[in-house]
Structure formats: structure tokens, C-alpha cells
Design a protein around this motif. Structure first.
Motif, PDB file in Angstrom:
ATOM      1  N   GLY A 126      -4.782  -3.659  -1.018  1.00  0.00           N
ATOM      2  CA  GLY A 126      -4.247  -2.352  -0.638  1.00  0.00           C
ATOM      3  C   GLY A 126      -4.251  -1.468  -1.889  1.00  0.00           C
ATOM      4  N   GLU A 127      -3.772  -0.237  -1.738  1.00  0.00           N
ATOM      5  CA  GLU A 127      -3.698   0.613  -2.940  1.00  0.00           C
ATOM      6  C   GLU A 127      -2.246   0.680  -3.395  1.00  0.00           C
TER       7      GLU A 127
ATOM      8  N   CYS B 296      -3.017   5.620   5.748  1.00  0.00           N
ATOM      9  CA  CYS B 296      -4.211   5.801   6.579  1.00  0.00           C
ATOM     10  C   CYS B 296      -3.807   5.443   8.012  1.00  0.00           C
TER      11      CYS B 296
ATOM     12  N   TYR C   9      -5.070   4.602  10.689  1.00  0.00           N
ATOM     13  CA  TYR C   9      -5.751   3.558  11.461  1.00  0.00           C
ATOM     14  C   TYR C   9      -5.463   2.155  10.944  1.00  0.00           C
ATOM     15  N   CYS C  10      -4.736   2.042   9.836  1.00  0.00           N
ATOM     16  CA  CYS C  10      -4.680   0.760   9.126  1.00  0.00           C
ATOM     17  C   CYS C  10      -3.307   0.105   9.226  1.00  0.00           C
TER      18      CYS C  10
ATOM     19  N   ASN D  62      -0.514   4.230   0.580  1.00  0.00           N
ATOM     20  CA  ASN D  62      -1.184   5.248   1.393  1.00  0.00           C
ATOM     21  C   ASN D  62      -0.751   5.163   2.844  1.00  0.00           C
TER      22      ASN D  62
ATOM     23  N   CYS E 206       0.818  -1.202   0.000  1.00  0.00           N
ATOM     24  CA  CYS E 206       0.000   0.000   0.000  1.00  0.00           C
ATOM     25  C   CYS E 206       0.855   1.256   0.000  1.00  0.00           C
TER      26      CYS E 206
ATOM     27  N   GLN F  80      -4.759  -6.525   8.406  1.00  0.00           N
ATOM     28  CA  GLN F  80      -5.078  -5.105   8.356  1.00  0.00           C
ATOM     29  C   GLN F  80      -5.540  -4.576   9.705  1.00  0.00           C
TER      30      GLN F  80
ATOM     31  N   LYS G 205      -4.777   8.507  -1.471  1.00  0.00           N
ATOM     32  CA  LYS G 205      -6.025   8.542  -0.686  1.00  0.00           C
ATOM     33  C   LYS G 205      -6.207   9.880   0.040  1.00  0.00           C
TER      34      LYS G 205
ATOM     35  N   PHE H 131      -1.930  -1.796   7.195  1.00  0.00           N
ATOM     36  CA  PHE H 131      -1.269  -1.890   5.887  1.00  0.00           C
ATOM     37  C   PHE H 131      -0.591  -0.586   5.462  1.00  0.00           C
ATOM     38  N   ARG H 132      -0.727   0.471   6.250  1.00  0.00           N
ATOM     39  CA  ARG H 132      -0.229   1.784   5.779  1.00  0.00           C
ATOM     40  C   ARG H 132       1.266   1.723   5.477  1.00  0.00           C
TER      41      ARG H 132
HETATM   42 FE1  SF4 Z   1      -5.470   2.873   3.639  1.00  0.00          FE
HETATM   43 FE2  SF4 Z   1      -6.598   0.838   2.335  1.00  0.00          FE
HETATM   44 FE3  SF4 Z   1      -3.926   1.196   2.331  1.00  0.00          FE
HETATM   45 FE4  SF4 Z   1      -5.134   0.462   4.552  1.00  0.00          FE
HETATM   46  S1  SF4 Z   1      -5.033  -0.739   2.694  1.00  0.00           S
HETATM   47  S2  SF4 Z   1      -3.490   2.027   4.338  1.00  0.00           S
HETATM   48  S3  SF4 Z   1      -7.112   1.486   4.376  1.00  0.00           S
HETATM   49  S4  SF4 Z   1      -5.473   2.535   1.486  1.00  0.00           S
END
Ligand code: SF4
Ligand code: SAM
Length: 474
Positions: A145-146, A103, A105-106, A101, A99, A362, A219, A108-109
Motif C-alpha cells: 500500500g502507500e 482509491c 475501488y480498492c 490513499n 494505506c 485488496q 495519489k 485497502f483504501r
Molecule cells: Fe490506492 Fe494502492 Fe492504497 Fe489501494 S493500496 S488504496 S490502490 S494506493
């Protein structure tokens, strides 16, 4: 469009962000939940009418415990009157946790260096799907993920792969997606691969809160995300799922944000979202989140009852993030879909003995029951578990709306199809005790059918399932 915080009640147009914080805040401030008004609103919903933002705000502002109970009771009645006891089951499958991004709270960030990063290989994906089929799953949601690697072509390939996997009598008949927003061309590509619903959660509808939690990667762009499902619609995907992550900001604001999103899609595309999800923030690898907006169990259950009343004909999804006792309570309010047998660590369906490891997932899930345990419990409580995928395969899209608005639709399609898919499960996967209980439940549901001709047609199909035929539906 550059957002002007003073703009009020933004007109709904394709691709134009429609949330005005000021509008929502004013509606919340002005909503006075008198006893009389609250009761009027509940009965409006019980008469199968959608609620306005103002009416939803009144329910959201209720604090009197007696009225809260009336809201929950209203949701229970709506569920019983309209939907009956059917619950659709699915499972999530994490395809890749790379990922870009951040985020906050996540697990995977991008900045979480402890996260073990994996993308399933073709062979691993097949193996996971085989294991899911061996449990009896028929409906999956693929989660990504992104990352540039997970572009539309990649997603479309994984969807096609999943549909091709057949293990014993098993097959996946509906593949949904939860992934980053695509451009219109990308949405077209995944549509061609035959996806069911495309879900994108806004996380927070409040721009200020959104900016605090999304500090890196694509994101960060609130407008790109809020217009995602407009692009999906433009690409011909009319089956979309919205959601908010509860715990990032004031839950009351988020509820109105969700309803505003429904209004937007209905105004511009004449079709609301297929489903609404309301994940609640859970523990995740190296995440220390601010507990200011934590949603208590009491507020959470009330919130789901309010959503049920506000959008009576939209599907509601409740996931294994929540523990079994909360899930059981909320099932009675009209949740239409739950996941079961869920594992969210990468490759966890194939590697059965794996313990939950926060650094490989996650977030933490709190309902670790297997699919067979959930099936057994649902049947025990006389819920009718369903793996039905008939509507989307026969082109009857927007089935949740039809269930609600077309007289007799549930009796004619949903209940019999639930029984047929339950019979398949009982034949192919159920343990002995569950099998007997399940057939008793089917008999009970058969008795409740009043059209004798239709009943014998269904009985004949149930018999064909017993004899080994599969995938029969109305
Ligand atoms: Fe954000 Fe989705 Fe990546 Fe988690 S998986 S960090 S929610 S974009
Ligand atoms: N990466 C894609 C995206 O962000 O849209 C796919 C979705 S993500 C894998 C699935 C959803 O999980 C997110 O949209 C978010 O709402 C939720 N989520 C993330 N972290 C969470 C946490 N700590 N607790 C509960 N839900 C969480």
C-alpha cells in the motif's frame, strides 16, 4: 506544469505530463474503421511495426464482429510467429496493506475500516517466501500500500530479504515491485537492492475520471503519478511497467492512454516499458463501484488483442484477477507473463488453509488454481512454462524488445532457458504425471531446434539439471 485542457499533442519532455485528453478524444472521434484500413493496420503489425495512436484508435473503434475476429486472429498469428509458446510465470506477494490513499475501488483504501491491516514482520516475510519457494516459484512481485512506513529504504530491505531466502533448492531470482511512485532518490535506493521491474499503474489516464476515484492522500496528484516512471528512468531504472485499471473509464480512451505512455517513454528515454498490465476492476471490501464503464468479457479480450498488435514488442501481463477460461483464451493472443498459485490475502501463503476473505485482501481474484495445476494445464496445452531470469541477471535488459527484434534471440536464449527452468521445476516440485508430460514437452521442443551443436549443449545442461545442478542458463 499546470495542465491546460486546450493544449494539444503535448511535446514529450522528461517529467512533463504528456496526456492531452483532447488529443486522444479527437483521435478516437476521427478514427474510421473501414475494412481495408483495418486489414492494412493488422498487416503492418504482423510485419513487426508498432502502431501509431491513430492506427490503434481505428482498431479500437471496430465493431463489425468479422473484423473483431480478424484482429484476434492477427494477434494470435503475431504471437505464434514471434514469441512461440513460452509463458513466464510469477507470483505476487503482499508485504503490507497500510494505506494513506483513498482509491475508491480498492479494499485497502484508508477509509475502509473493515480491512484487516498488517505489515509482514521480517520473520513473516521470510516464511511467505519459503512457502513460495516450496511451490517452485522463482519470480515474485512485491506489492505494498502507500504509507510513510513503506518508504524506499523499507522496500529495499524487503527486496534484499527476499533474495536471501533459500529453501531446499528454492530461491527467488527476480524481485519486481508494484508500489507507490517514489522520488528519484527513492528509485535509486530500490534499484541498488537489485529489483527487476518497477510497476506503477496510472489507473486512469483521463484526468476527470482520475480525480473522481482518487479523493485522498498523495495519489490524488495525477501529475506525480504520470511522471513516476520518468523519475524511475532518471534514477537508472530502465525496466518499468505501466498499466491502467479497466472499468474506471472508457476502455478505448485507456488503451490510447497506454500507447501514449509508451510513446512518451520511447521519445524521452529511447526505451519503452518492459510490460503493460491491464487489470480489470473486481469486487473488493466495501466497494460499490459505478458499473457505467464495466468492460465486458468480449471487449476485454478484444482489447488485449489490440494491445498485442499495437505494441508487438512489449510484454503483456495477465493476472489471476481473471478467471481461468478468460486467461486461457487470452494466452493465445500473446500474453507473455501470468501469475500462478496466487494468493493475495496478507500472510496467505504460509497460512495455507485460509479461505478468501475480502476484508483481508485488496480485491477478489478469480483464478484460484495452484501453481502445480497451472503448470500441468500449460504443459498439457503445449505452452512452455518458463521461470527464466537470465536476461536481467546477465545485463541483457529490454529482453522483450530483443526477443522481438534480434533474429534468433528466442531460439538462442528464451526457449532453451525456459526448458532449463522447466526441468528444474520438474525435478524439484512436479507431481508424477506432470513430470512425465513436462519431459515429453522438453523433448518435443528439443526436436524443433535445428542447430545440432547448440542442441547438444542444451541436452548436456538438461542432464546436469537432472543430476542436481541448478541455475544454468544461456
Ligand atoms: Fe490506492 Fe494502492 Fe492504497 Fe489501494 S493500496 S488504496 S490502490 S494506493
Ligand atoms: N498501492 C500501490 C499503488 O496504488 O500504486 C500499489 C498498487 S496496488 C496494491 C496494485 C494495483 O491493483 C493498483 O494499481 C490497481 O490498479 C489494482 N487494483 C486496486 N483495486 C482493484 C480492484 N478492486 N480490482 C482490480 N484491481 C485493483
Amino acid at each position: 506544469m499546470i495542465y491546460d485542457p486546450q493544449v494539444y499533442a503535448i511535446e514529450d519532455k522528461s517529467m512533463v505530463p504528456f496526456i492531452s485528453e483532447k488529443e486522444i478524444e479527437d483521435i478516437l472521434d476521427g478514427a474510421n474503421p473501414t475494412r481495408e484500413r483495418v486489414r492494412e493496420i493488422i498487416s503492418k503489425s504482423l510485419n513487426k511495426n508498432r502502431l501509431t495512436l491513430q492506427e490503434t484508435a481505428i482498431l479500437v473503434n471496430v465493431t463489425d464482429p468479422e473484423l473483431v475476429e480478424e484482429i484476434k486472429e492477427g494477434a494470435r498469428r503475431l504471437k505464434e510467429q514471434v514469441y512461440g509458446k513460452r509463458i513466464v510465470l510469477f507470483a505476487p506477494l503482499y508485504v503490507g496493506n497500510l494505506c494513506i490513499n483513498n482509491c475508491e475501488y480498492c479494499g485497502f483504501r484508508a477509509t475502509n475500516k473493515d480491512q484487516k491491516r498488517t505489515t509482514l514482520t521480517h520473520a513473516e516475510l521470510i516464511r511467505e517466501v519459503e512457502m513460495l519457494e516450496e511451490m517452485g516459484q522463482k519470480r515474485l512481485i512485491l506489492v505494498y500500500g502507500e504509507h510513510p512506513k513503506y518508504n524506499a529504504d523499507f522496500m529495499a530491505d524487503t527486496v534484499r530479504t527476499v533474495y536471501k531466502v533459500k529453501k531446499g533448492n528454492g530461491e527467488i531470482r527476480r524481485v519486481n515491485i508494484n508500489a507507490a511512485p517514489l522520488d528519484i532518490e527513492g528509485f535509486r535506493t530500490v534499484k541498488e537492492a537489485g529489483i527487476g521491474t518497477y510497476q506503477v499503474f496510472q489507473e486512469s489516464y483521463h484526468r476527470g475520471a482520475y480525480a473522481r476515484y482518487h479523493t485522498g492522500g498523495k495519489k490524488k496528484d495525477y501529475n506525480w503519478r504520470i511522471s513516476a516512471l520518468d523519475r524511475a528512468q532518471e534514477a537508472g531504472i530502465d525496466d518499468v511497467g505501466i498499466g491502467a485499471l479497466f472499468g474506471l473509464y472508457d476502455w478505448r480512451f485507456e488503451v490510447l492512454g497506454l500507447i501514449r505512455h509508451v510513446n512518451h517513454l520511447e521519445a524521452v528515454y529511447n526505451v519503452g516499458p518492459h510490460t503493460i498490465s491491464f487489470p480489470r476492476l473486481k469486487r473488493a471490501s466495501n466497494v460499490n463501484y459505478d458499473q457505467q464503464w464495466e468492460v465486458s468479457d468480449e471487449d476485454f479480450t478484444r482489447m488485449v488483442a489490440i494491445l498485442r498488435l499495437a505494441v508487438p514488442y512489449t510484454g503483456l501481463i495477465l493476472t489471476a484477477r481473471e478467471p481461468a477460461d478468460i486467461r486461457n483464451e487470452i494466452l493465445g493472443f500473446g500474453v507473455s507473463q501470468i501469475d500462478a498459485g496466487t494468493k493475495i490475502e496478507m500472510k496467505a501463503y504460509a497460512e495455507k488453509e485460509k479461505d478468501q476473505d475480502l476484508d483481508a485482501e485488496q480485491f477478489e481474484i478469480n483464478d484460484n488454481r495452484s501453481l502445480s495445476e497451472v503448470m500441468d494445464e500449460l504443459i498439457e496445452n503445449e505452452y512452455l512454462p518458463s521461470f527464466c531470469t537470465a536476461c536481467y541477471r546477465t545485463g541483457r535488459t529490454g529482453e522483450h524488445f530483443m526477443e522481438f527484434s534480434v533474429p534468433g534471440f528466442i531460439k538462442r536464449y528464451c526457449t532453451p532457458n525456459a526448458m532449463l527452468t522447466l526441468a528444474e521445476y520438474l525435478e524439484d516440485y512436479a507431481k508424477n504425471g506432470t513430470r512425465e508430460k513436462g519431459y515429453k514437452l522438453i523433448q518435443k521442443n528439443l526436436k524443433e531446434l535445428d542447430d545440432d551443436k547448440f542442441k547438444s549443449k542444451l541436452e548436456e545442461r538438461l542432464e546436469r539439471v537432472k543430476q542436481g545442478e541448478r541455475d544454468l542458463y544461456f
